[in-house]
Scaffold this active site. Structure first.
Site, PDB file in Angstrom:
ATOM      1  N   TRP A 263      37.190  35.317  44.468  1.00 41.16           N
ATOM      2  CA  TRP A 263      37.464  35.122  43.041  1.00 41.16           C
ATOM      3  C   TRP A 263      38.926  35.215  42.659  1.00 41.16           C
ATOM      4  CZ3 TRP A 263      34.784  39.193  45.236  1.00 41.16           C
ATOM      5  CH2 TRP A 263      35.495  40.402  45.337  1.00 41.16           C
ATOM      6  N   HIS A 264      39.756  35.698  43.554  1.00 36.33           N
ATOM      7  CA  HIS A 264      41.158  35.929  43.197  1.00 36.33           C
ATOM      8  C   HIS A 264      41.998  34.704  43.567  1.00 36.33           C
ATOM      9  CE1 HIS A 264      44.756  38.712  42.730  1.00 36.33           C
ATOM     10  NE2 HIS A 264      45.283  37.667  43.358  1.00 36.33           N
TER      11      HIS A 264
ATOM     12  N   GLN B  93      47.998  48.891  34.711  1.00 36.85           N
ATOM     13  CA  GLN B  93      47.521  49.154  36.065  1.00 36.85           C
ATOM     14  C   GLN B  93      47.463  50.664  36.321  1.00 36.85           C
ATOM     15  OE1 GLN B  93      46.462  46.713  37.912  1.00 36.85           O
ATOM     16  NE2 GLN B  93      46.201  47.603  39.942  1.00 36.85           N
TER      17      GLN B  93
ATOM     18  N   GLU C  51      38.411  38.110  48.945  1.00 38.00           N
ATOM     19  CA  GLU C  51      38.144  38.077  47.503  1.00 38.00           C
ATOM     20  C   GLU C  51      38.073  36.617  47.068  1.00 38.00           C
ATOM     21  OE1 GLU C  51      40.717  40.293  44.963  1.00 38.00           O
ATOM     22  OE2 GLU C  51      40.409  42.180  46.035  1.00 38.00           O
TER      23      GLU C  51
ATOM     24  N   ALA D  23      45.388  47.698  43.087  1.00 38.39           N
ATOM     25  CA  ALA D  23      46.687  47.892  43.710  1.00 38.39           C
ATOM     26  C   ALA D  23      47.409  49.067  43.037  1.00 38.39           C
ATOM     27  CB  ALA D  23      47.513  46.632  43.573  1.00 38.39           C
TER      28      ALA D  23
HETATM   29 ZN   LIG Z   1      42.462  39.842  41.465  1.00 40.26          ZN
END
Ligand SMILES: [Zn+2]
Length: 339
Positions: free
Chosen positions: A190-191, A99, A188, A122
């Site tokens: 898709w999440h 990340q 979102e 994030a």
């Molecule tokens: Zn995601």
């Protein structure tokens, strides 16, 4: 930001309680209700305890995800395929280190930049993708991959079908539309997030609440202003059921203000925990008369019947949410009369 921090600090404390309660500190065991968001960091021992498996994503790249999550994801994928909906894995697990690299790469990319990174990635340590329980998908339509965020958001019909099936496999839609004040993220579709239980997933999806709100709601009496609002709306629902019985088929509430109910002094509620004191509130609400019910019966002096929508709309009302320590339950008092 400070307010958010206080709210989330409580949630973090809750996450800690859950972790202990579920015995998730044992090696190899994880808490499927772990909360990782912009304000709540991945637990220290997580990367050591989570069991990851390998899979291939839409571009044939190796990806990793938590074992049970993958098993349930495959079932979800299969069930959707039967309905003609093709979902494919995108990115799933990212370690804190990865990340950091992604954040770095996006911030330096002239087409993306720091604002894009802030919006879609994030801060390392604060991504749900660190858990291995979050799954980003892309979809296939007419033999072509639809992978750009904006393009996916436009495919409302397909995602509606996908979201309807999630709970049957223990998944929830994590970032709901219009709820970014709670989740910290815009919509979102898709999440997806695996929560380890079909029952819990179903409750969250049926109630159309965020994961944060669900965690608040299971904390029984302690909570935050958000939890207080949630509790008021829930208790009002029961209150109206008692008052009107089957004369109403549905009710909707929007708590607009909460105060501590103290000697007629309006004191805004900041970080007070519900259950500590009675809470006064202001709410706007509407009721849907059931078939055969005369809307006039639900009118309360200043109500208005919207013929087209079939709802009785009312103006704001005041009320008090009381908590009984003895019965461990909430009740609504002084509704319509204030406090
Ligand atoms: Zn995601």
């Amino acid at each position: 930001m400070k307010k958010k921090f206080i709210i989330m600090a409580t949630v973090i404390a809750l996450a800690g309680v859950l972790t202990t309660a579920c015995g998730a500190n044992q090696k190899g065991k994880i808490d499927y209700l772990v909360l990782v968001n912009k304000y709540s960091q991945l637990p220290d021992n997580w990367e050591k305890n989570v069991e990851l498996v390998s899979a291939k994503n839409a571009w044939d790249e190796d990806v990793k995800l938590e074992k049970q999550t993958y098993e349930h994801y495959k079932e979800l994928e299969k069930a959707l395929k039967k309905e003609g909906v093709i979902i494919v894995l995108d990115s799933i697990y990212r370690s804190v280190k990865e990340q950091e690299e992604l954040w770095d790469r996006w911030s330096k990319d002239p087409e993306k930049g720091i604002d894009y990174a802030k919006k879609y990635a994030a801060v390392p340590g604060y991504s749900e993708h660190h858990t291995g329980l979050a799954v980003d998908i892309v979809i296939e339509k007419d033999g072509k991959l639809i992978e750009e965020n904006e393009d996916m958001i436009a495919e409302r019909e397909i995602f509606e079908k996908i979201h309807k099936k999630l709970a049957d496999y223990g998944f929830i839609l994590r970032y709901l539309e219009g709820r970014d004040d709670i989740t910290g993220y815009t919509y979102e579709p898709w999440h997806l997030r695996y929560v380890g239980s079909k029952k819990i997933a179903k409750e969250i999806m049926d109630k159309d609440i965020t994961f944060e709100e669900y965690l608040e709601s299971i904390k029984d009496i302690k909570g935050t202003p958000e939890a207080a609002k949630y509790q008021i709306e829930k208790t009002l629902q029961e209150y109206f059921k008692e008052v009107y019985g089957d004369k109403i088929s549905n009710s909707r509430f929007n708590v607009t203000k909460i105060y501590t109910a103290k000697e007629e002094k309006e004191e805004p509620l900041k970080s007070l925990k519900i259950g500590d004191k009675d809470i006064a509130f202001e709410v706007t609400y509407q009721l849907q008369p059931s078939e055969g019910t005369d809307p006039n019966e639900l009118m309360i002096p200043d109500g208005e019947y919207d013929k087209k929508l079939g709802w009785v709309k009312n103006l704001s009302r005041l009320g008090v949410l009381k908590y009984s320590e003895k019965n461990k339950s909430y009740s609504i008092e002084n509704f319509g009369t204030g406090w």
